[in-house]
Design an enzyme around this catalytic site. Structure first.
Site, PDB file in Angstrom:
ATOM      1  CG  ASP A   1      -2.006   1.018   1.183  1.00  7.85           C
ATOM      2  OD1 ASP A   1      -2.136   1.687   0.153  1.00  7.85           O
ATOM      3  OD2 ASP A   1      -2.736   1.143   2.185  1.00  7.85           O
TER       4      ASP A   1
ATOM      5  CG  ASP B   1      -3.475   3.847  -3.386  1.00 12.83           C
ATOM      6  OD1 ASP B   1      -4.319   3.015  -3.750  1.00 12.83           O
ATOM      7  OD2 ASP B   1      -3.688   4.675  -2.484  1.00 12.83           O
ATOM      8  CD  GLU B   2      -5.625  -0.858  -1.473  1.00 11.44           C
ATOM      9  OE1 GLU B   2      -5.312  -1.643  -0.549  1.00 11.44           O
ATOM     10  OE2 GLU B   2      -6.630  -0.123  -1.434  1.00 11.44           O
TER      11      GLU B   2
END
Length: 363
Positions: free
Chosen positions: A18, A113-114
């Site tokens: 993350d 983003d993850e």
């Protein structure tokens, strides 16, 4: 009755990576003068926009994503507000995803983003998921100048929770033998799939921790939560057999807009939704998809949000989508109550050929 698991499942090594305050961190990286300052990426604080991301300096003031931008400005008058640069974020995300695939083909992106990585069969670093996660984080920083946090465990549920425990720029490991004890101490609100309404319902039943949830029998859970009962039953015991899926099947295509001023006229609302239908239709056409269900999302001036849906034959064109909107809007309080946001989503997706798409438009 205890569910029998495939032996391979108990040996899985899952990493959840993350990025730390991704959008805001990119802006601080690209504008050194912003480092150490509260940065908010999102809409205009003088308008109706919302917060897309906040730096850790901004978060200390209570600012978080999805918060109205005007409220964020009140919480931190010194915050720097920036509009998102999604083309930049997508480019960096693609670079990071390519790095992940050097370790395993089993990469499941959740957003820009993850992502989950299944490194069970990865020979790098002697097969140690912890060392692989440490190396990945170091390479992300080396290549992008950004930091990432990672969680390592035997399943997706635990890995995702672990990645949040030592943020920012952290690495946390939950070994398989500690899974049950870890979940036992976990507040039920932290358990995957337990939203606010479910958490409140569980708390009314005296269930506040994973240990409390584990004391309920499967039958008791089924009576209270229906089809979700088995999932909660397994998670309470630290078990999650969901695989890491490299290609996540798209479930819907949608678009929405927040208005500068509240709308009160339903005719104007339908007019404002026309570009949304165009955008959704273009996305469906580009992907070769059509959908059986059109959903209208309405957020009133007081932030109360509702949805209304109509299902039927698959639709793809903007005209077909727009044709369903008047009935959906009529089934709301729009007009009687001011509206600040409208959204249009098509779901129940099916793949169609160009010829099939033309036939849908005809009939």
């Amino acid at each position: 009755m205890r569910r029998t698991r495939h032996p391979a499942m108990s040996q899985r090594k899952i990493i959840h990576v993350d990025m730390d305050a991704f959008y805001a961190s990119v802006e601080q990286r690209d504008r050194p003068g912003l480092r150490g300052r509260p940065v908010v990426v999102g809409g205009d604080p003088n308008g109706r926009g919302v917060v897309a991301a906040a730096s850790y300096e901004a978060r200390r003031h209570g600012i978080h994503s999805a918060m109205p931008a005007w409220r964020a400005a009140r919480l931190c008058p010194d915050a720097v507000f920036l509009r998102p640069r999604f083309d930049v974020y997508r480019s960096i995300s693609a670079q990071i995803q390519a790095l992940f695939r050097e370790y395993t083909p089993l990469v499941e992106p959740l957003s820009l983003d993850e992502a989950y990585l299944d490194v069970s069969d990865c020979p790098r670093r002697g097969g140690s998921a912890t060392l692989i996660a440490r190396e990945i984080r170091a390479r992300i920083h080396e290549q992008t100048g950004l930091t990432a946090s990672a969680g390592v465990s035997c399943n997706k549920f635990l890995a995702k929770i672990a990645s949040d425990l030592d943020k920012p720029d952290g690495l946390h490991v939950i070994p398989p033998e500690q899974a049950e004890a870890f979940v036992a101490a976990l507040p039920v609100g932290k358990i995957h799939g337990v939203g606010q309404a479910t958490r409140q319902r569980m708390e009314r039943m005296g269930v506040r921790t994973g240990a409390d949830l584990r004391r309920l029998t499967l039958l008791e859970l089924q009576r209270a939560f229906g089809s979700r009962a088995r999932f909660y039953y397994e998670l309470a015991r630290g078990r999650d057999e969901r695989p890491v899926r490299p290609r996540r099947e798209r479930k819907s295509v949608g678009a929405e807009t927040t208005f500068g001023e509240d709308l009160n006229n339903p005719a104007e609302m339908l007019e404002r939704m026309a570009p949304l239908a165009d955008k959704v239709a273009a996305s469906l056409h580009r992907r070769g998809l059509a959908g059986r269900t059109v959903t209208l999302k309405v957020k009133y001036h007081d932030f109360r949000q509702i949805t209304r849906s109509l299902s039927g034959r698959p639709v793809q064109s903007a005209d077909e989508i727009r044709a369903r909107l008047p009935a959906l809007l009529q089934d709301t309080e729009a007009g009687d109550r001011p509206v600040r946001l409208l959204g249009v989503t098509v779901s129940g997706l099916v793949t169609v050929t160009p010829d099939q798409a033309r036939q849908l438009a005809l009939f």
